[in-house]
Scaffold this active site. Structure first.
Site, short mmCIF file in Angstrom:
data_model
loop_
_atom_site.label_atom_id
_atom_site.label_comp_id
_atom_site.label_asym_id
_atom_site.label_seq_id
_atom_site.Cartn_x
_atom_site.Cartn_y
_atom_site.Cartn_z
N ASP A 240 8.79 -0.09 -6.45
CA ASP A 240 9.29 -0.26 -5.09
C ASP A 240 10.79 -0.53 -5.16
OD1 ASP A 240 6.66 -0.11 -4.31
OD2 ASP A 240 6.61 -2.06 -3.32
N HIS B 110 5.33 0.90 -12.77
CA HIS B 110 4.16 1.74 -13.00
C HIS B 110 4.56 3.08 -13.62
CE1 HIS B 110 1.09 -0.56 -10.47
NE2 HIS B 110 2.21 -1.25 -10.36
N SER C 70 15.86 -5.80 -11.05
CA SER C 70 16.71 -4.99 -11.90
C SER C 70 16.58 -3.53 -11.52
CB SER C 70 16.39 -5.21 -13.38
OG SER C 70 17.45 -4.71 -14.17
#
Length: 296
Positions: free
Chosen positions: A88, A144, A247
């Site tokens: 995200d 992911h 990050s």
């Protein structure tokens, strides 16, 4: 050089990150509730998506920050050849790698060879595609898989810990190739791909699902680990790692195309389609050397 950029050079980056690591793991309720509440309010964190929606139920700020999402909140694009967003966040830059160089910000580029710390492997991506995704404090901080792949090598590259917020990214040359990072090389059905997790100031850790905590300790020399043949195969959309504090994640593929509607500042979510792979006639393989080797 602006004062804000000068501070990035002068700040004791790793000392500050160690302090943040300790502070975010303190379980004293008044302290951790203060930090959690401040972030939830300031960044408008959507806790309805979390597996545990009560922000103050987490035992520490770090547990809150690396929280899991409810099952079904994110779904993978059904096209098996779709390159998925690994995180995200917001697109920092996305597009074609031109002659081995990646766009960092308007007017700034850096080389794939510098990012990967390997000129030979970088040739695979010389005319490929990249996506750089910035995770802010409001975002879900687990990373992911963008594609199915077998882990063949990781490279822990020592470096600085400049902030990866938009201002430093625009102002500091070669920032992503200078910051400490963990580069993960995979082999998929259509060839190799790489996922680089870039450390930053106040990022207190990077953890992977296959080996646990990787950063810190901060690397003093480049560290390669050969995972080939260990049976670490991860499905697209599966969790691969997490950031402790925010990050940047960079995805590299040797061929394909990204959605032309995506650009700088586009919001993306885990599992969202970033682009599509092209068939690869001969992608080759990534060569990993040794189980664990260190070079200056």
């Amino acid at each position: 050089m602006s004062p804000a950029i000068l501070v990035q050079y002068l700040a004791p980056q790793k000392t500050l990150s160690h302090i943040v690591r300790a502070a975010t793991r303190w379980t004293w309720r008044p302290w951790k509730d203060f930090l959690i509440g401040r972030v939830v309010r300031t960044y408008h964190v959507d806790m309805t998506e979390a597996a545990q929606p009560d922000p103050f139920a987490y035992p520490s700020f770090n547990a809150f920050f690396t929280r899991a999402l409810r099952t079904g909140v994110r779904r993978a694009d059904p096209d098996e050849d779709a390159i998925l967003s690994p995180a995200d966040g917001r697109i920092s830059q996305i597009g074609r790698i031109e002659d081995g160089r990646i766009v960092q910000a308007k007017g700034r580029t850096y080389s794939v060879a510098e990012l990967l710390a390997d000129a030979d492997v970088a040739e695979k991506y010389r005319d490929g595609f990249f996506a750089t995704i910035y995770l802010s404090p409001r975002d879900y901080h687990r990373v992911h898989m963008p594609l199915d792949g077998e882990l063949v090598e990781t490279v822990h590259v020592p470096g600085r810990l400049f902030s990866v917020a938009p201002l430093p990214v625009a102002g500091i040359p070669d920032l992503f190739a200078r910051n400490e990072r963990l580069v993960c090389h995979f082999e998929g059905a259509r060839g190799p791909f790489a996922v680089a997790m870039v450390g930053a100031m106040l990022v207190s850790g990077i953890t992977t699902v296959w080996s646990g905590k990787v950063v810190p300790a901060y690397a003093r020399a480049l560290v390669r680990r050969n995972w080939r043949g260990r049976g670490i195969r991860l499905a697209r959309f599966a969790e691969m790692a997490r950031f402790e504090m925010g990050s940047t994640v960079i995805v590299l593929v040797p061929s394909g195309e990204f959605d032309p509607q995506l650009g700088s500042e586009s919001a993306v979510a885990v599992g969202q389609r970033l682009g599509h792979l092209w068939p690869a006639a001969d992608q080759g393989t990534i060569q990993a050397s040794g189980d664990t080797s260190k070079t200056a």
